[in-house]
Design a protein around this motif. Structure first.
Motif, mmCIF file in Angstrom:
data_model
loop_
_atom_site.group_PDB
_atom_site.id
_atom_site.type_symbol
_atom_site.label_atom_id
_atom_site.label_comp_id
_atom_site.label_asym_id
_atom_site.label_seq_id
_atom_site.Cartn_x
_atom_site.Cartn_y
_atom_site.Cartn_z
ATOM 1 N N TYR A 73 2.862 2.315 -9.095
ATOM 2 C CA TYR A 73 2.679 0.932 -9.505
ATOM 3 C C TYR A 73 1.321 0.475 -9.011
ATOM 4 N N SER A 74 0.618 -0.277 -9.861
ATOM 5 C CA SER A 74 -0.712 -0.765 -9.521
ATOM 6 C C SER A 74 -0.790 -2.266 -9.758
ATOM 7 N N CYS A 75 -1.755 -2.900 -9.123
ATOM 8 C CA CYS A 75 -2.025 -4.318 -9.308
ATOM 9 C C CYS A 75 -2.456 -4.554 -10.751
ATOM 10 N N CYS A 76 -1.925 -5.571 -11.390
ATOM 11 C CA CYS A 76 -2.269 -5.862 -12.779
ATOM 12 C C CYS A 76 -3.700 -6.357 -12.919
ATOM 13 N N ASN A 77 -4.276 -6.863 -11.853
ATOM 14 C CA ASN A 77 -5.613 -7.442 -11.898
ATOM 15 C C ASN A 77 -6.714 -6.405 -11.683
ATOM 16 N N CYS A 78 -6.593 -5.579 -10.638
ATOM 17 C CA CYS A 78 -7.683 -4.658 -10.278
ATOM 18 C C CYS A 78 -7.293 -3.179 -10.344
ATOM 19 N N ARG A 79 -6.029 -2.902 -10.650
ATOM 20 C CA ARG A 79 -5.504 -1.536 -10.753
ATOM 21 C C ARG A 79 -5.474 -0.790 -9.409
ATOM 22 N N ASN A 80 -5.541 -1.524 -8.313
ATOM 23 C CA ASN A 80 -5.369 -0.932 -6.991
ATOM 24 C C ASN A 80 -3.964 -0.331 -6.920
ATOM 25 N N HIS A 81 -3.822 0.888 -6.439
ATOM 26 C CA HIS A 81 -2.512 1.515 -6.297
ATOM 27 C C HIS A 81 -1.728 0.792 -5.213
ATOM 28 N N VAL A 82 -0.561 0.315 -5.586
ATOM 29 C CA VAL A 82 0.260 -0.487 -4.682
ATOM 30 C C VAL A 82 1.356 0.349 -4.043
ATOM 31 N N ALA A 83 2.076 1.133 -4.852
ATOM 32 C CA ALA A 83 3.198 1.904 -4.323
ATOM 33 C C ALA A 83 3.513 3.073 -5.239
ATOM 34 N N LEU A 84 3.981 4.152 -4.646
ATOM 35 C CA LEU A 84 4.482 5.288 -5.413
ATOM 36 C C LEU A 84 5.914 4.994 -5.854
ATOM 37 N N HIS A 85 6.235 5.320 -7.085
ATOM 38 C CA HIS A 85 7.579 5.090 -7.596
ATOM 39 C C HIS A 85 8.626 5.808 -6.750
ATOM 40 N N ASP A 86 8.368 7.031 -6.350
ATOM 41 C CA ASP A 86 9.344 7.813 -5.600
ATOM 42 C C ASP A 86 9.622 7.261 -4.203
ATOM 43 N N ASP A 87 8.747 6.389 -3.703
ATOM 44 C CA ASP A 87 8.944 5.807 -2.376
ATOM 45 C C ASP A 87 9.613 4.437 -2.399
ATOM 46 N N VAL A 88 9.880 3.904 -3.561
ATOM 47 C CA VAL A 88 10.393 2.540 -3.650
ATOM 48 C C VAL A 88 11.698 2.354 -2.895
ATOM 49 N N ILE A 89 12.606 3.287 -2.930
ATOM 50 C CA ILE A 89 13.871 3.118 -2.222
ATOM 51 C C ILE A 89 13.890 3.849 -0.881
ATOM 52 N N SER A 90 12.772 4.376 -0.468
ATOM 53 C CA SER A 90 12.674 5.110 0.783
ATOM 54 C C SER A 90 12.704 4.166 1.984
ATOM 55 N N LYS A 91 13.271 4.620 3.078
ATOM 56 C CA LYS A 91 13.247 3.848 4.320
ATOM 57 C C LYS A 91 11.844 3.824 4.920
ATOM 58 N N ALA A 92 11.024 4.821 4.607
ATOM 59 C CA ALA A 92 9.666 4.919 5.133
ATOM 60 C C ALA A 92 8.648 4.342 4.139
#
Length: 94
Positions: free
Chosen positions: A10-29
């Motif tokens: 997932y990236s910021c809609c404005n600047c395309r900065n990478h925000v988070a990996l999809h596979d880590d979204v439900i991770s505790k870490a």
């Protein structure tokens, strides 16, 4: 041969900065490339919560918020979790 594609993220809609990996979204870490604003009380659909806005670490676009405290004990499971607004992020490599 199929073209190699990087991880879904997932990236910021404005600047395309990478925000988070999809596979880590439900991770505790789970870690996100965001900055957190000051905490504030906010009335949301599920009641009163203490939240802090989550900003893109590059352009400072508001991407969502982090739950810091839930006053209703049935909502305590949200504490420490982030909400990213679909209109503020874009999917990449999907």
């Amino acid at each position: 041969m199929a073209e190699m594609v990087g991880p879904r993220l997932y990236s910021c809609c404005n600047c395309r900065n990478h925000v988070a990996l999809h596979d880590d979204v439900i991770s505790k870490a789970f870690q996100m490339n965001v900055s957190i604003g000051p905490k504030e009380n906010r009335h949301l659909m599920t009641g009163l919560h203490v939240v802090a806005d989550a900003y893109c670490s590059d352009c400072r676009e508001v991407l969502g918020w982090k739950y810091l405290r839930a006053y209703d004990r049935t909502q305590k499971y949200k504490e420490g979790k982030f909400v990213l607004e679909k209109s503020r992020i874009v999917k990449e490599n999907w």
